[in-house]
Design a protein around this motif. Structure first.
Motif, PDB file in Angstrom:
ATOM      1  N   ARG A 219       0.823  -1.230   0.000  1.00 15.03           N
ATOM      2  CA  ARG A 219       0.000   0.000   0.000  1.00 15.03           C
ATOM      3  C   ARG A 219       0.849   1.269   0.000  1.00 15.03           C
ATOM      4  O   ARG A 219       0.411   2.330   0.472  1.00 15.03           O
ATOM      5  N   THR A 220       2.060   1.162  -0.537  1.00 11.99           N
ATOM      6  CA  THR A 220       2.956   2.326  -0.591  1.00 11.99           C
ATOM      7  C   THR A 220       3.417   2.661  -2.007  1.00 11.99           C
ATOM      8  O   THR A 220       3.750   3.806  -2.298  1.00 11.99           O
ATOM      9  N   VAL A 221       3.464   1.671  -2.886  1.00  8.90           N
ATOM     10  CA  VAL A 221       3.895   1.908  -4.272  1.00  8.90           C
ATOM     11  C   VAL A 221       2.994   1.106  -5.197  1.00  8.90           C
ATOM     12  O   VAL A 221       2.668  -0.052  -4.923  1.00  8.90           O
ATOM     13  N   ALA A 222       2.561   1.748  -6.290  1.00 10.07           N
ATOM     14  CA  ALA A 222       1.671   1.106  -7.255  1.00 10.07           C
ATOM     15  C   ALA A 222       2.231   1.265  -8.660  1.00 10.07           C
ATOM     16  O   ALA A 222       2.934   2.233  -8.963  1.00 10.07           O
ATOM     17  N   LEU A 234       3.790   3.616 -15.177  1.00 14.77           N
ATOM     18  CA  LEU A 234       3.977   4.646 -14.156  1.00 14.77           C
ATOM     19  C   LEU A 234       4.187   3.980 -12.806  1.00 14.77           C
ATOM     20  O   LEU A 234       3.429   3.088 -12.417  1.00 14.77           O
ATOM     21  N   GLU A 235       5.211   4.412 -12.112  1.00 12.06           N
ATOM     22  CA  GLU A 235       5.455   3.980 -10.733  1.00 12.06           C
ATOM     23  C   GLU A 235       4.951   5.096  -9.824  1.00 12.06           C
ATOM     24  O   GLU A 235       5.458   6.223  -9.879  1.00 12.06           O
ATOM     25  N   LEU A 236       3.946   4.804  -9.024  1.00 11.70           N
ATOM     26  CA  LEU A 236       3.278   5.813  -8.201  1.00 11.70           C
ATOM     27  C   LEU A 236       3.638   5.619  -6.732  1.00 11.70           C
ATOM     28  O   LEU A 236       3.474   4.520  -6.187  1.00 11.70           O
ATOM     29  N   ARG A 237       4.110   6.688  -6.103  1.00  9.08           N
ATOM     30  CA  ARG A 237       4.451   6.639  -4.683  1.00  9.08           C
ATOM     31  C   ARG A 237       3.758   7.740  -3.877  1.00  9.08           C
ATOM     32  O   ARG A 237       4.000   7.877  -2.688  1.00  9.08           O
ATOM     33  N   HIS A 238       2.928   8.526  -4.544  1.00  7.72           N
ATOM     34  CA  HIS A 238       2.197   9.561  -3.821  1.00  7.72           C
ATOM     35  C   HIS A 238       1.158   8.877  -2.924  1.00  7.72           C
ATOM     36  O   HIS A 238       0.319   8.094  -3.410  1.00  7.72           O
ATOM     37  N   PRO A 239       1.187   9.121  -1.610  1.00  7.45           N
ATOM     38  CA  PRO A 239       0.272   8.417  -0.699  1.00  7.45           C
ATOM     39  C   PRO A 239      -1.190   8.542  -1.089  1.00  7.45           C
ATOM     40  O   PRO A 239      -1.951   7.562  -0.993  1.00  7.45           O
ATOM     41  N   GLY A 240      -1.612   9.726  -1.539  1.00  3.70           N
ATOM     42  CA  GLY A 240      -3.005   9.920  -1.928  1.00  3.70           C
ATOM     43  C   GLY A 240      -3.389   9.079  -3.136  1.00  3.70           C
ATOM     44  O   GLY A 240      -4.469   8.476  -3.175  1.00  3.70           O
ATOM     45  N   GLU A 243      -3.439   5.301  -2.129  1.00  2.00           N
ATOM     46  CA  GLU A 243      -4.603   5.003  -1.303  1.00  2.00           C
ATOM     47  C   GLU A 243      -5.878   4.957  -2.144  1.00  2.00           C
ATOM     48  O   GLU A 243      -6.754   4.105  -1.927  1.00  2.00           O
ATOM     49  N   TYR A 244      -5.993   5.838  -3.117  1.00  2.00           N
ATOM     50  CA  TYR A 244      -7.153   5.834  -4.008  1.00  2.00           C
ATOM     51  C   TYR A 244      -7.221   4.511  -4.777  1.00  2.00           C
ATOM     52  O   TYR A 244      -8.292   3.889  -4.881  1.00  2.00           O
ATOM     53  N   LEU A 245      -6.087   4.057  -5.301  1.00  2.00           N
ATOM     54  CA  LEU A 245      -6.063   2.806  -6.047  1.00  2.00           C
ATOM     55  C   LEU A 245      -6.356   1.608  -5.146  1.00  2.00           C
ATOM     56  O   LEU A 245      -6.983   0.633  -5.593  1.00  2.00           O
ATOM     57  N   VAL A 246      -5.925   1.663  -3.898  1.00  2.00           N
ATOM     58  CA  VAL A 246      -6.250   0.593  -2.952  1.00  2.00           C
ATOM     59  C   VAL A 246      -7.764   0.517  -2.754  1.00  2.00           C
ATOM     60  O   VAL A 246      -8.357  -0.574  -2.727  1.00  2.00           O
ATOM     61  N   LYS A 247      -8.422   1.666  -2.630  1.00  2.00           N
ATOM     62  CA  LYS A 247      -9.875   1.685  -2.455  1.00  2.00           C
ATOM     63  C   LYS A 247     -10.580   1.125  -3.691  1.00  2.00           C
ATOM     64  O   LYS A 247     -11.583   0.402  -3.575  1.00  2.00           O
ATOM     65  N   VAL A 248     -10.092   1.458  -4.876  1.00  2.00           N
ATOM     66  CA  VAL A 248     -10.667   0.899  -6.105  1.00  2.00           C
ATOM     67  C   VAL A 248     -10.539  -0.617  -6.094  1.00  2.00           C
ATOM     68  O   VAL A 248     -11.494  -1.344  -6.417  1.00  2.00           O
ATOM     69  N   PHE A 249      -9.360  -1.094  -5.719  1.00  2.00           N
ATOM     70  CA  PHE A 249      -9.151  -2.544  -5.662  1.00  2.00           C
ATOM     71  C   PHE A 249     -10.117  -3.189  -4.668  1.00  2.00           C
ATOM     72  O   PHE A 249     -10.726  -4.225  -4.981  1.00  2.00           O
TER      73      PHE A 249
END
Length: 336
Positions: A219-222, A234-240, A243-249
């Motif tokens: 839950r820190t890098v997507a 894209l390697e995403l590390r922005h917490p917001g 977290e949004y992608l975690v909620k989608v999952f």
């Protein structure tokens, strides 16, 4: 006039060429003659003929009182003469290193801040760089991996690779949750892979339709694709963002069915299955067969077979009429 090492006058036709060695590799003849000249204070010019390097390296100079004789240059003076350009170069390099250090010092202060800054979004171009970033994130993962894998059944090579990578992760106590599409339920290879992972910390569920590929570590890098050909990610590390992608999952996961459990479709009174309702919805939205097949993880031939069955169930004689009959039949409302 003295000649510097490697930079003197070219020898004339009546002189012997200089020895092919440097000052630090003085030949035996030159060493013996220079030592003799130092002991006696001078040496006859004729004696020096076997070692022209002594004049080349400015270890001897003409005797001002007699041109037939040469006098030795004191070793300390000769050493200083040859060390001077080397020391000057060292000093210049030291000055350059100090200037470089001073130039980068402000940036070093920034990078030393706590907490350290990270790239919120990193563009990864090329399969090699994408795989390298994924391998690093996999190695650093400690608790959980969330993945969304759209499309149909995987090839044997890809499943073997996934099995090897999955086992290396779960052996460390990391849990994995994976979302596939319903079409993998007809893939023997995928089912065999799921059976191999059944007794581990791996859960697999399926849905009719999924978003694009997604992998989240701890839950820190997507990681998400940036192009349809998946050559850029894209390697995403922005917490917001993460977290949004975690909620989608999590929302998709709640709606999904475990792979090893049977998916029950409630057909409409017209005999339209759940898969055909999904196709009907995409048809109404204007998608063509290729797009529908890609989104539902099936090949185009299977998609067209479902469209034909849908047309027969609703009594449609043309593609244009099919859209009208879908809207009129109410099958999309019964899907809600």
């Amino acid at each position: 006039m003295f000649r510097n090492m490697g930079g003197g006058d070219m020898p004339t036709s009546d002189t012997k060429p200089t020895h092919p060695h440097g000052i630090t590799e003085l030949c035996a003849a030159g060493g013996n003659l220079y030592a003799s000249a130092l002991r006696s204070g001078r040496i006859a010019r004729a004696e020096v003929a076997p070692a022209p390097c002594l004049m080349e390296f400015a270890l001897l100079h003409p005797d001002p009182d007699d041109p037939e004789w040469l006098r030795p240059v004191p070793p300390s003076a000769a050493l200083a003469q040859h060390l001077h350009p080397i020391e000057r170069e060292i000093q210049e390099r030291r000055r350059h290193s100090v200037e470089l250090t001073e130039s980068f010092e402000p940036f070093m202060d920034i990078s030393a801040q706590d907490p350290p800054t990270t790239h919120a979004i990193t563009v990864l171009e090329g399969v090699n760089r994408i795989n390298a970033a994924l391998d690093l994130a996999t190695a650093e993962c400690r608790t959980e991996v969330l993945t969304v894998q759209p499309g149909g059944g995987r090839s044997e090579d890809r499943l073997s690779e996934a099995l090897e990578r999955g086992m290396s992760v779960v052996d460390r106590g990391v849990s994995i949750r994976t979302l596939y599409q319903h079409t993998v339920r007809h893939s023997p290879g995928t089912l065999a892979y799921a059976e191999r992972m059944a007794d581990t910390h791996v859960e697999i569920r399926t849905l009719e339709e999924l978003i694009e590929r997604l992998i989240i570590f701890d839950r820190t890098v997507a990681f998400i694709p940036a192009q349809d050909d998946r050559q850029v990610a894209l390697e995403l590390r922005h917490p917001g963002l993460v977290e949004y992608l975690v909620k989608v999952f999590e929302q998709l996961w709640t709606r999904a069915a475990p792979l090893m459990e049977e998916v029950k479709y409630d057909p409409t009174p017209q005999g339209v299955s759940g898969v055909q309702r999904s196709i009907a919805q995409l048809l109404v939205e204007g998608h063509v067969d290729d797009s529908i097949a890609r989104r539902l993880g099936m090949n185009v031939r299977t998609c067209r077979a479902h469209v034909a069955k849908l047309s027969a169930a609703l009594g449609s004689s043309s593609r244009a009429q099919l859209g009208y009959l879908i809207a009129r039949s109410g099958i999309l409302e019964s899907d809600s």
